[in-house]
Motif scaffolding. Structure first.
Motif, PDB file in Angstrom:
ATOM      1  N   THR A  28      -3.763  -1.665 -20.826  1.00  0.00           N
ATOM      2  CA  THR A  28      -4.790  -1.024 -21.643  1.00  0.00           C
ATOM      3  C   THR A  28      -4.979  -1.828 -22.923  1.00  0.00           C
ATOM      4  O   THR A  28      -4.188  -1.730 -23.863  1.00  0.00           O
ATOM      5  CB  THR A  28      -4.394   0.421 -21.972  1.00  0.00           C
ATOM      6  N   PHE A  29      -6.025  -2.627 -22.946  1.00  0.00           N
ATOM      7  CA  PHE A  29      -6.270  -3.579 -24.037  1.00  0.00           C
ATOM      8  C   PHE A  29      -6.289  -2.893 -25.394  1.00  0.00           C
ATOM      9  O   PHE A  29      -5.755  -3.420 -26.374  1.00  0.00           O
ATOM     10  CB  PHE A  29      -7.602  -4.288 -23.770  1.00  0.00           C
ATOM     11  N   GLY A  30      -6.898  -1.733 -25.473  1.00  0.00           N
ATOM     12  CA  GLY A  30      -7.035  -1.025 -26.742  1.00  0.00           C
ATOM     13  C   GLY A  30      -5.723  -0.562 -27.349  1.00  0.00           C
ATOM     14  O   GLY A  30      -5.693  -0.146 -28.508  1.00  0.00           O
ATOM     15  N   ASN A  31      -4.637  -0.657 -26.615  1.00  0.00           N
ATOM     16  CA  ASN A  31      -3.311  -0.285 -27.122  1.00  0.00           C
ATOM     17  C   ASN A  31      -2.570  -1.461 -27.745  1.00  0.00           C
ATOM     18  O   ASN A  31      -1.449  -1.310 -28.228  1.00  0.00           O
ATOM     19  CB  ASN A  31      -2.436   0.276 -26.001  1.00  0.00           C
ATOM     20  N   TYR A  32      -3.207  -2.636 -27.735  1.00  0.00           N
ATOM     21  CA  TYR A  32      -2.529  -3.864 -28.134  1.00  0.00           C
ATOM     22  C   TYR A  32      -3.144  -4.497 -29.373  1.00  0.00           C
ATOM     23  O   TYR A  32      -4.370  -4.729 -29.419  1.00  0.00           O
ATOM     24  CB  TYR A  32      -2.562  -4.885 -27.000  1.00  0.00           C
ATOM     25  N   ALA A  33      -2.303  -4.805 -30.369  1.00  0.00           N
ATOM     26  CA  ALA A  33      -2.698  -5.737 -31.408  1.00  0.00           C
ATOM     27  C   ALA A  33      -2.685  -7.132 -30.787  1.00  0.00           C
ATOM     28  O   ALA A  33      -1.837  -7.426 -29.938  1.00  0.00           O
ATOM     29  CB  ALA A  33      -1.737  -5.677 -32.587  1.00  0.00           C
ATOM     30  N   MET A  34      -3.632  -7.960 -31.184  1.00  0.00           N
ATOM     31  CA  MET A  34      -3.789  -9.263 -30.545  1.00  0.00           C
ATOM     32  C   MET A  34      -3.733 -10.389 -31.566  1.00  0.00           C
ATOM     33  O   MET A  34      -4.066 -10.213 -32.752  1.00  0.00           O
ATOM     34  CB  MET A  34      -5.129  -9.320 -29.816  1.00  0.00           C
ATOM     35  N   GLY A  35      -3.339 -11.547 -31.081  1.00  0.00           N
ATOM     36  CA  GLY A  35      -3.291 -12.702 -31.957  1.00  0.00           C
ATOM     37  C   GLY A  35      -3.725 -13.964 -31.246  1.00  0.00           C
ATOM     38  O   GLY A  35      -3.668 -14.054 -30.022  1.00  0.00           O
ATOM     39  N   TRP A  36      -4.183 -14.916 -32.036  1.00  0.00           N
ATOM     40  CA  TRP A  36      -4.425 -16.278 -31.562  1.00  0.00           C
ATOM     41  C   TRP A  36      -3.397 -17.190 -32.219  1.00  0.00           C
ATOM     42  O   TRP A  36      -3.159 -17.106 -33.428  1.00  0.00           O
ATOM     43  CB  TRP A  36      -5.829 -16.750 -31.937  1.00  0.00           C
ATOM     44  N   VAL A  48      -2.613 -18.321 -35.924  1.00  0.00           N
ATOM     45  CA  VAL A  48      -3.948 -18.664 -36.396  1.00  0.00           C
ATOM     46  C   VAL A  48      -4.658 -17.429 -36.956  1.00  0.00           C
ATOM     47  O   VAL A  48      -5.164 -17.439 -38.078  1.00  0.00           O
ATOM     48  CB  VAL A  48      -4.795 -19.277 -35.260  1.00  0.00           C
ATOM     49  N   ALA A  49      -4.694 -16.363 -36.151  1.00  0.00           N
ATOM     50  CA  ALA A  49      -5.401 -15.155 -36.573  1.00  0.00           C
ATOM     51  C   ALA A  49      -4.871 -13.971 -35.782  1.00  0.00           C
ATOM     52  O   ALA A  49      -4.381 -14.128 -34.662  1.00  0.00           O
ATOM     53  CB  ALA A  49      -6.902 -15.299 -36.353  1.00  0.00           C
ATOM     54  N   GLY A  50      -4.985 -12.775 -36.375  1.00  0.00           N
ATOM     55  CA  GLY A  50      -4.556 -11.561 -35.699  1.00  0.00           C
ATOM     56  C   GLY A  50      -5.525 -10.437 -35.968  1.00  0.00           C
ATOM     57  O   GLY A  50      -6.267 -10.442 -36.966  1.00  0.00           O
ATOM     58  N   ILE A  51      -5.528  -9.451 -35.065  1.00  0.00           N
ATOM     59  CA  ILE A  51      -6.418  -8.306 -35.198  1.00  0.00           C
ATOM     60  C   ILE A  51      -5.683  -7.060 -34.721  1.00  0.00           C
ATOM     61  O   ILE A  51      -4.949  -7.101 -33.729  1.00  0.00           O
ATOM     62  CB  ILE A  51      -7.739  -8.542 -34.419  1.00  0.00           C
ATOM     63  N   SER A  52      -5.865  -5.969 -35.437  1.00  0.00           N
ATOM     64  CA  SER A  52      -5.211  -4.729 -35.065  1.00  0.00           C
ATOM     65  C   SER A  52      -5.804  -4.182 -33.764  1.00  0.00           C
ATOM     66  O   SER A  52      -6.867  -4.626 -33.314  1.00  0.00           O
ATOM     67  CB  SER A  52      -5.358  -3.704 -36.192  1.00  0.00           C
ATOM     68  N   SER A  53      -5.124  -3.223 -33.184  1.00  0.00           N
ATOM     69  CA  SER A  53      -5.560  -2.705 -31.878  1.00  0.00           C
ATOM     70  C   SER A  53      -6.950  -2.078 -31.940  1.00  0.00           C
ATOM     71  O   SER A  53      -7.712  -2.157 -30.977  1.00  0.00           O
ATOM     72  CB  SER A  53      -4.550  -1.689 -31.352  1.00  0.00           C
ATOM     73  N   SER A  54      -7.297  -1.501 -33.073  1.00  0.00           N
ATOM     74  CA  SER A  54      -8.621  -0.886 -33.215  1.00  0.00           C
ATOM     75  C   SER A  54      -9.692  -1.884 -33.631  1.00  0.00           C
ATOM     76  O   SER A  54     -10.877  -1.601 -33.548  1.00  0.00           O
ATOM     77  CB  SER A  54      -8.555   0.220 -34.266  1.00  0.00           C
ATOM     78  N   GLY A  55      -9.254  -3.033 -34.118  1.00  0.00           N
ATOM     79  CA  GLY A  55     -10.189  -4.027 -34.640  1.00  0.00           C
ATOM     80  C   GLY A  55     -10.502  -3.857 -36.109  1.00  0.00           C
ATOM     81  O   GLY A  55     -11.298  -4.623 -36.664  1.00  0.00           O
ATOM     82  N   SER A  56      -9.864  -2.892 -36.745  1.00  0.00           N
ATOM     83  CA  SER A  56     -10.182  -2.590 -38.137  1.00  0.00           C
ATOM     84  C   SER A  56      -9.621  -3.607 -39.118  1.00  0.00           C
ATOM     85  O   SER A  56     -10.167  -3.778 -40.211  1.00  0.00           O
ATOM     86  CB  SER A  56      -9.632  -1.210 -38.506  1.00  0.00           C
ATOM     87  N   TYR A  57      -8.524  -4.244 -38.755  1.00  0.00           N
ATOM     88  CA  TYR A  57      -7.848  -5.165 -39.669  1.00  0.00           C
ATOM     89  C   TYR A  57      -7.692  -6.526 -39.019  1.00  0.00           C
ATOM     90  O   TYR A  57      -7.453  -6.630 -37.817  1.00  0.00           O
ATOM     91  CB  TYR A  57      -6.469  -4.624 -40.047  1.00  0.00           C
ATOM     92  N   THR A  58      -7.826  -7.554 -39.844  1.00  0.00           N
ATOM     93  CA  THR A  58      -7.643  -8.924 -39.388  1.00  0.00           C
ATOM     94  C   THR A  58      -6.812  -9.696 -40.400  1.00  0.00           C
ATOM     95  O   THR A  58      -6.772  -9.350 -41.586  1.00  0.00           O
ATOM     96  CB  THR A  58      -8.990  -9.642 -39.204  1.00  0.00           C
ATOM     97  N   GLU A  59      -6.142 -10.736 -39.918  1.00  0.00           N
ATOM     98  CA  GLU A  59      -5.392 -11.650 -40.766  1.00  0.00           C
ATOM     99  C   GLU A  59      -5.650 -13.070 -40.285  1.00  0.00           C
ATOM    100  O   GLU A  59      -5.861 -13.288 -39.088  1.00  0.00           O
ATOM    101  CB  GLU A  59      -3.895 -11.359 -40.708  1.00  0.00           C
TER     102      GLU A  59
END
Length: 124
Positions: A28-36, A48-59
């Motif tokens: 379930t993709f929406g349960n995962y924080a993701m990173g590059w 390189v970059a990261g995004i919270s599971s909801s997409g609300s936050y990025t780094e």
């Protein structure tokens, strides 16, 4: 078990743009924080970059901030990295990775699932 598959890498010239994608299946993709992450020849893999599971936050890593944009489409189980104003030093294999949870973490060992990588080459 789930897997991540990257696509969209290639050979571009300095100053060009490129967008790479990563599709998750089997989880379930929406349960995962993701990173590059990326790994250049002879160097260690780096965040390189990261995004919270909801997409609300990025780094972003300092080296790409202002040039790269991470985003996600949870309905399509897809993660994106838009790369603008590319430089030769951006040449690397780019990997997407996921960790179950909301928050972004830059530590590679905390990520549970990894893609196989896609090559991005920027010529000068």
């Amino acid at each position: 078990q789930g897997q991540l598959v990257e696509s969209g890498g290639g050979l571009v010239q300095a100053g060009d743009s490129l967008k790479v994608s990563c599709v998750m299946s089997g989880r379930t993709f929406g349960n995962y924080a993701m990173g590059w992450f990326r790994q250049a020849p002879g160097q260690e893999r780096e965040f390189v970059a990261g995004i919270s599971s909801s997409g609300s936050y990025t780094e972003y890593a300092t080296s790409v901030k202002g040039r790269f944009t991470i985003s996600r489409d949870n309905a399509k189980s897809t993660l994106y990295l838009q790369m603008d104003t590319l430089k030769p030093e951006d040449t690397a294999v780019y990997y997407c990775a996921g960790r179950e949870g909301f928050y972004i973490i830059q530590t590679q060992s905390r990520y549970e699932i990894w893609g196989q990588g896609t090559q991005v080459t920027v010529s000068s």
